[in-house]
Design an enzyme around this catalytic site. Sequence first.
Site, PDB file in Angstrom:
ATOM      1  N   SER A  13       8.141  37.969 -37.039  1.00  0.00           N
ATOM      2  CA  SER A  13       7.827  37.154 -35.869  1.00  0.00           C
ATOM      3  C   SER A  13       9.126  36.674 -35.249  1.00  0.00           C
ATOM      4  O   SER A  13      10.158  36.557 -35.924  1.00  0.00           O
ATOM      5  CB  SER A  13       6.989  35.947 -36.291  1.00  0.00           C
ATOM      6  OG  SER A  13       6.920  34.975 -35.267  1.00  0.00           O
ATOM      7  N   TYR A  71       7.521  28.480 -41.992  1.00  0.00           N
ATOM      8  CA  TYR A  71       7.059  29.758 -41.424  1.00  0.00           C
ATOM      9  C   TYR A  71       8.256  30.616 -41.013  1.00  0.00           C
ATOM     10  O   TYR A  71       8.305  31.814 -41.296  1.00  0.00           O
ATOM     11  CB  TYR A  71       6.162  29.488 -40.212  1.00  0.00           C
ATOM     12  CG  TYR A  71       5.586  30.739 -39.577  1.00  0.00           C
ATOM     13  CD1 TYR A  71       4.709  31.560 -40.283  1.00  0.00           C
ATOM     14  CD2 TYR A  71       5.917  31.095 -38.268  1.00  0.00           C
ATOM     15  CE1 TYR A  71       4.177  32.701 -39.697  1.00  0.00           C
ATOM     16  CE2 TYR A  71       5.385  32.231 -37.684  1.00  0.00           C
ATOM     17  CZ  TYR A  71       4.517  33.037 -38.408  1.00  0.00           C
ATOM     18  OH  TYR A  71       3.995  34.168 -37.836  1.00  0.00           O
TER      19      TYR A  71
END
Length: 312
Positions: free
Chosen positions: A159, A185
């Site tokens: 990501s 994350y």
Amino acid sequence: MTTPLTTPFSASSTAAEVLAGVDLTGRRAVVTGGASGIGVETARALAGAGAAVTLAVRDAAAGDRTADDIRATSGAGDVSVARLDLADPSSVAAFTSAWEGPLHILVNNAGVMAAPETRTPQGWELQFATNHLGHFALTTGLHRALAAADGARVVSVSSSAHLRSPVVFEDIHFRERAYEPWAAYGQSKTANVLFAVAAAARWVDDGILVNSLMPGGIRTRLQRHVSDEELERMRARVGAGAPDWKTPEQGAATSALLAASPLLAGVSGRYFEDCNEAAHAEPGAARGVAPYALDPEAAALLWQVSLDTLAA
């Protein structure tokens, strides 16, 4: 960094368009998280191209419903479901030990985003445990099957959030520093890129290609812990001209490209976005790849740390 690799495809391309004309008959594929979001569309595209696809999912009932849908829409008959909980080492071990024969394509797609602070029974931070350690154990556990495929491909779904944090080796599991969901994350997504770098180098003699990617902004259940307001703030970071949300079919395109397109024959250890290799990110940018995510020394260290963690 060499000149980034480009393809005829773009942010608006779909997984089906990327694999148009590609024949995967006789190839076997596993897609983790294949019952939701872009995992469904990645699996659908691979099945539509003729691959025998296994949906590796936590919820077997949801997997069965998805498999039925893929069969109905793609005309593909060989879509199966296997249970896999990436946060549970025993579940990963059961999956890898049950696998028989070669594996041509492994798409490490499943993940959790910006979750509240949660720890596994081992004390591992959940996002790192799921997004990286689970996929690390899965892929290394399937190494023999991948090597037997003679030209296997591993796809590591990362990501742009990797730009938020390197892997903080001094305190990966937030035992000393204050927990912050996006930092957790971000480092797990950096780990996804570093894994591809390390595996590409280690497994080159096995003919295994390993690449990572940013799928783009797609509204799926992955964002269930994130408010609509926060999602819009994330898009605003891209600046003026920020792209619209992608459809799941568009979000799966880069995964499909890395998994099976002949355009990437021989390409390994690289990071892609919008169906093209990404350039190095400028400071403060929301696109591109952070140099720390491609650092071979950090990749080698992460590999050893992962082995040690899973063996403890």
